[in-house]
Write a protein that holds these residues in place. Structure first.
Motif, PDB file in Angstrom:
ATOM      1  N   UNK A   1       0.828  -1.204   0.000  1.00  0.00           N
ATOM      2  CA  UNK A   1       0.000   0.000   0.000  1.00  0.00           C
ATOM      3  C   UNK A   1       0.866   1.259   0.000  1.00  0.00           C
ATOM      4  N   UNK A   2       1.961   1.229   0.738  1.00  0.00           N
ATOM      5  CA  UNK A   2       2.870   2.376   0.756  1.00  0.00           C
ATOM      6  C   UNK A   2       3.475   2.589  -0.623  1.00  0.00           C
ATOM      7  N   UNK A   3       3.841   1.499  -1.278  1.00  0.00           N
ATOM      8  CA  UNK A   3       4.388   1.589  -2.637  1.00  0.00           C
ATOM      9  C   UNK A   3       3.347   2.159  -3.597  1.00  0.00           C
ATOM     10  N   UNK A   4       2.125   1.663  -3.521  1.00  0.00           N
ATOM     11  CA  UNK A   4       1.073   2.130  -4.425  1.00  0.00           C
ATOM     12  C   UNK A   4       0.742   3.598  -4.190  1.00  0.00           C
ATOM     13  N   UNK A   5       0.868   4.048  -2.972  1.00  0.00           N
ATOM     14  CA  UNK A   5       0.531   5.426  -2.664  1.00  0.00           C
ATOM     15  C   UNK A   5       1.631   6.427  -2.956  1.00  0.00           C
ATOM     16  N   UNK A   6       2.890   5.958  -3.055  1.00  0.00           N
ATOM     17  CA  UNK A   6       3.997   6.901  -3.163  1.00  0.00           C
ATOM     18  C   UNK A   6       4.979   6.623  -4.296  1.00  0.00           C
TER      19      UNK A   6
END
Length: 329
Positions: free
Chosen positions: A229-234
């Motif tokens: 999720x962190x990767x997808x968001x940033x």
């Protein structure tokens, strides 16, 4: 009655009543709002370039597809750390005497909300490429290409800002794509859109209908955030969902020697402070610092990248990441 027969009396009575209502309903509440809702402590007026970019934002109809309002519902959480409050817009001014488009709230999200785009996507190179050809960075994008904001040149001159465009999106592969002043001003305005922190001690409004945050257990039983999720968001906007990046613009993470290597300090430093790579790649901004990454978030992100897209590197430990982040502050 004489009142209804006297057209002059009717006219002036209606006019006075209209002015009274205007004063009570529009003017006095507006003055009261200006007195009550003061700008947040860290708010800064737009620079000349940012104001010119805002004018371009309006002129090109960006408000038709993008909002600038984080609503108080959980689905808006990716667009900001908190719901917007009136003070977020207290510093906005009229464009001129005739136009009151200070608050570009919008009402439709054909494209994502831009309230915090300056923090969510701080890369100048990404913003320029996105304006030149949106489908170069977001394959399914329906946004039009704003290519009139750019020039094609045979060679670069001093002061030119080249746009790193993948070859398949170039109209002429022998030309250099250069950002005009208008393009840079529009990007300056977009990067100025950042959700400010509230004063110390002020509790932000909560998002309604909160969803349970996902956690992934890693190294030593420590519960970390969901690295995907962190990767997808940033990160996904540049390095893509498949980790292969964009040739000629953003480097791949799949098979990357930095991702798979043992130099954890370099890896963490790139995430937190950015990276100025070889000439063929765009400069990476300080994504981690801009997004206030915690050691837990960095650890989860690294472990996601080291175990995705065919990468099979060993996971890193939270305590090692914490130590490095303390060193590079």
């Amino acid at each position: 009655m004489e009142f209804y027969s006297n057209h002059k009396l009717l006219f002036w009575s209606a006019l006075v009543f209209f002015l009274f209502l205007t004063l009570q309903i529009a003017i006095l509440p507006a003055i009261q709002n200006q007195q009550v809702y003061q700008p947040l402590p860290d708010a800064k007026p737009l620079t000349k370039a940012e104001q010119a970019g805002k004018d371009l934002y309006v002129a090109n109809g960006c408000i038709a597809c993008h909002t600038q309002q984080v609503r108080g519902i959980d689905q808006d959480k990716p667009f900001g750390s908190r719901p917007n409050i009136p003070a977020d817009y207290a510093m906005n001014q009229r464009m001129d005497v005739w136009r009151n488009t200070a608050n570009l709230l919008g009402s439709e999200r054909t494209g994502p909300d831009l309230t915090n785009i300056g923090e969510r996507q701080p890369s100048v190179d990404w913003q320029l490429l996105h304006l030149y050809q949106p489908r170069a960075v977001v394959e399914q994008s329906v946004m039009p290409a704003y290519q009139w904001l750019f020039k094609e040149k045979d060679y670069l001159e001093k002061g030119d800002i080249e746009v790193k465009v993948p070859e398949k999106f170039l109209q002429n592969k022998f030309k250099k794509v250069v950002a005009t002043k208008d393009a840079m001003n529009l990007v300056a305005y977009l990067l100025s859109l950042k959700q400010l922190k509230l004063p110390d001690g002020t509790k932000p409004p909560e998002f309604l209908y909160k969803q349970k945050e996902k956690a992934a257990a890693t190294g030593g039983g420590t519960a970390l955030p969901d690295g995907g999720e962190i990767y997808n968001g940033n990160c996904v906007a540049c390095h893509q969902a498949n980790g292969e990046g964009l040739p000629g613009a953003f480097p791949p993470l799949k098979g990357s020697p930095i991702v798979l290597g043992d130099d954890l300090k370099l890896y963490v430093t790139i995430i937190m402070k950015g990276y100025d790579p070889r000439p063929q790649w765009a400069t990476m901004p300080n994504v981690g610092t801009a997004a206030n990454f915690t050691p837990e978030m960095v650890t989860a992100l690294i472990n996601h990248e080291r175990s995705s897209w065919g990468n099979t590197a060993a996971p890193v430990k939270l305590e090692d990441v914490k130590k490095i982040m303390d060193e590079i502050k």
